[in-house]
Design a protein around this motif. Structure first.
Motif, mmCIF file in Angstrom:
data_model
loop_
_atom_site.group_PDB
_atom_site.id
_atom_site.type_symbol
_atom_site.label_atom_id
_atom_site.label_comp_id
_atom_site.label_asym_id
_atom_site.label_seq_id
_atom_site.Cartn_x
_atom_site.Cartn_y
_atom_site.Cartn_z
ATOM 1 N N SER A 73 -30.745 5.034 -19.547
ATOM 2 C CA SER A 73 -30.649 4.175 -18.370
ATOM 3 C C SER A 73 -31.305 4.826 -17.153
ATOM 4 N N SER B 209 -33.743 -2.947 -6.555
ATOM 5 C CA SER B 209 -32.792 -3.879 -7.164
ATOM 6 C C SER B 209 -33.166 -4.196 -8.610
ATOM 7 N N LYS B 210 -34.465 -4.399 -8.868
ATOM 8 C CA LYS B 210 -34.923 -4.672 -10.234
ATOM 9 C C LYS B 210 -34.770 -3.442 -11.115
ATOM 10 N N CYS B 211 -35.017 -2.264 -10.518
ATOM 11 C CA CYS B 211 -34.836 -1.015 -11.275
ATOM 12 C C CYS B 211 -33.383 -0.853 -11.713
ATOM 13 N N PHE B 212 -32.472 -1.096 -10.772
ATOM 14 C CA PHE B 212 -31.037 -0.964 -11.073
ATOM 15 C C PHE B 212 -30.598 -1.994 -12.112
ATOM 16 N N LYS B 213 -31.063 -3.233 -11.957
ATOM 17 C CA LYS B 213 -30.695 -4.301 -12.890
ATOM 18 C C LYS B 213 -31.196 -3.992 -14.302
ATOM 19 N N SER B 214 -32.442 -3.559 -14.405
ATOM 20 C CA SER B 214 -33.026 -3.246 -15.721
ATOM 21 C C SER B 214 -32.321 -2.066 -16.374
ATOM 22 N N LEU C 189 -29.279 -1.057 -15.839
ATOM 23 C CA LEU C 189 -27.918 -1.464 -16.209
ATOM 24 C C LEU C 189 -27.922 -2.261 -17.515
ATOM 25 N N ILE C 190 -28.889 -3.174 -17.647
ATOM 26 C CA ILE C 190 -29.027 -3.952 -18.890
ATOM 27 C C ILE C 190 -29.319 -3.023 -20.063
#
Length: 207
Positions: A16, A31-36, A38-39
């Motif tokens: 991650s 935000s996209k880095c964190f979302k990706s 986390l997924i």
């Protein structure tokens, strides 16, 4: 927690973090880095258990503990994610697959061949297991089994056994035996019809 649990947690967290770092390096928003990332963390964590069960089913002998298959599954998930994460780029603000990456090159004929061989082996193994245990459990005395308290091949068998015993009682072994026999026969028919249809498709493609 034991070594296996620490190994799984550390591996998924490292995957991650590396996903976040890689996306941030190619100028993706935080935000996209964190979302990706986390997924990636959630999917990687929850896929390790089922994958370890599949690996233990492929390995016919029961000499190895299930923790070994959990470690192997976590390692395979980490390797797959490492290759996947390094095969991305940003075009017009969108994350796309880099056609020159190792992941893209491997993801063609070699991956397809491995998947086909894996499913052929898996189907043959299922057919063997179905017919073998169809005859073995016919004369078994039905009884309720106790689980081991963790996700494993034995617990799947325990759940199915206890469910059938609660529904069919003393005839649960007979029902399971017949079910396994027809399941093995169904798999053979499925392979034959699918193979025949695939060969006809290949013949049409050559014309």
């Amino acid at each position: 927690m034991d070594f296996t649990a620490y190994f799984i947690l550390i591996s998924v967290f490292l995957i991650s973090i590396y996903d976040f770092y890689n996306l941030n390096k190619i100028k993706v928003t935080t935000s996209k880095c964190f979302k990706s990332s986390l997924i990636t963390l959630v999917i990687s964590f929850f896929i390790i258990g089922p994958l370890s069960v599949v690996l233990s089913m492929i390995y016919i002998n029961n000499n190895l503990k299930h923790e070994v298959f959990l470690i192997i599954a976590a390692t395979l998930v980490a390797i797959f994610n490492f290759i996947r994460i390094n095969g991305r780029k940003v075009i017009y603000g969108k994350i796309v697959r880099d056609e020159k990456s190792v992941f893209t090159k491997i993801n063609n004929k070699i991956i397809y061949a491995i998947i086909i061989l894996f499913f052929i082996y898996l189907f043959l193994l299922l057919i063997f297991v179905c017919f073998k245990y169809s005859f073995i459990i016919w004369d078994y005395t039905p009884s309720v089994m106790e689980s081991e308290g963790m996700l494993s091949r034995r617990n799947i068998i325990v759940f199915i056994n206890n469910f059938l015993h609660s529904v069919f009682g003393s005839l649960s072994n007979k029902f399971a035996s017949v079910l396994l026999f027809f399941l093995g026969t169904g798999i053979i028919l499925f392979i034959c019809t699918t193979g025949y249809a695939f060969l006809n498709y290949l013949k049409k493609m050559k014309r």
